[in-house]
Write an enzyme that holds these catalytic residues in place. Structure first.
Site, PDB file in Angstrom:
ATOM      1  N   ASP A 163     -12.502 -37.539  44.883  1.00 50.83           N
ATOM      2  CA  ASP A 163     -11.780 -37.922  45.708  1.00 50.83           C
ATOM      3  C   ASP A 163     -11.440 -37.319  47.595  1.00 50.83           C
ATOM      4  O   ASP A 163     -11.159 -35.663  47.355  1.00 50.83           O
ATOM      5  CB  ASP A 163     -10.733 -38.878  44.921  1.00 50.83           C
ATOM      6  N   ASP A 177     -15.338 -45.839  46.047  1.00 51.86           N
ATOM      7  CA  ASP A 177     -14.175 -46.794  45.184  1.00 51.86           C
ATOM      8  C   ASP A 177     -14.513 -47.670  46.449  1.00 51.86           C
ATOM      9  O   ASP A 177     -14.242 -49.112  46.306  1.00 51.86           O
ATOM     10  CB  ASP A 177     -13.300 -46.059  45.000  1.00 51.86           C
TER      11      ASP A 177
END
Length: 204
Positions: A163, A177
């Protein structure tokens, strides 16, 4: 007698011009059932192609962005994009989207695999362009994070997802995401509008 022979010698199957000599009737719309099925099949293939294109684009964007982040940003200071409001900050996330549930990595991996299988099966009945885009976003995002789960440390099906998008006062996430969330929102909108994946519209 000639009339009797004609009746006996002719089965209950009308000739090319019809039993009463009239032109053979065509189905409504000027096409035969086979032609209609062919048109539906063609539309379905186009929608599947759209789904595949969106899936590949979402997957490649996520994959390339993670490769760059791992190579250039990991173990480095965060990069400010909009001051304190948005930064690029590389982290490894063992949980679900937005860092939720880090103790259930294997379960989230299994869920992602099931989602992919369901979308692939649903694609056979796909005749709606918006649904093709929505499912493509979901599939591309799910494949992106599943790739991390399988190939990244600490192990197969337990890998931590990369991330790096870090808004202020919010969880850190990635492009996979984002694709999953956008696809989910689009599906909710389509469901409220009553549009099904097969292109039909229903009203509750």
């Amino acid at each position: 007698m000639a009339e009797a022979e004609r009746i006996i010698g002719t089965p209950d199957i009308p000739d090319a011009e019809g039993a009463d000599g009239a032109e053979p009737q065509q189905p409504a719309g000027g096409s035969s059932p086979a032609e209609g099925e062919g048109a539906d099949s063609g539309r379905g293939r186009k929608k599947i192609l759209v789904l595949l294109v969106v899936t590949v684009l979402a997957y490649l964007l996520d994959l390339v962005s993670k490769m760059i982040v791992v190579a250039k940003l990991e173990h480095e200071e965060p990069i400010e994009i909009f001051g304190e409001w948005l930064k690029f900050d590389a982290i490894r996330n063992a949980g679900a989207a937005f860092g939720i549930g880090e103790a259930f990595t294997v379960i989230f991996t299994a869920i992602a695999a099931v989602v992919i299988i369901v979308i692939v099966r649903l694609a056979r009945k796909l005749y709606s362009l918006p649904w093709a885009i929505a499912l493509g976003l979901l599939l591309g995002g799910a494949l992106g994070n599943l790739t991390d789960r399988i190939f990244r440390a600490p192990g197969v099906f337990e890998g931590a997802v990369v991330d790096f998008i870090a808004p202020a006062h919010f969880a850190v996430f990635n492009l996979a995401d984002s694709a999953i969330v956008c696809g989910g929102i689009l599906i909710v909108i389509l469901s409220f509008k009553g549009l099904d994946p097969d292109g039909t519209v229903h009203k509750d």
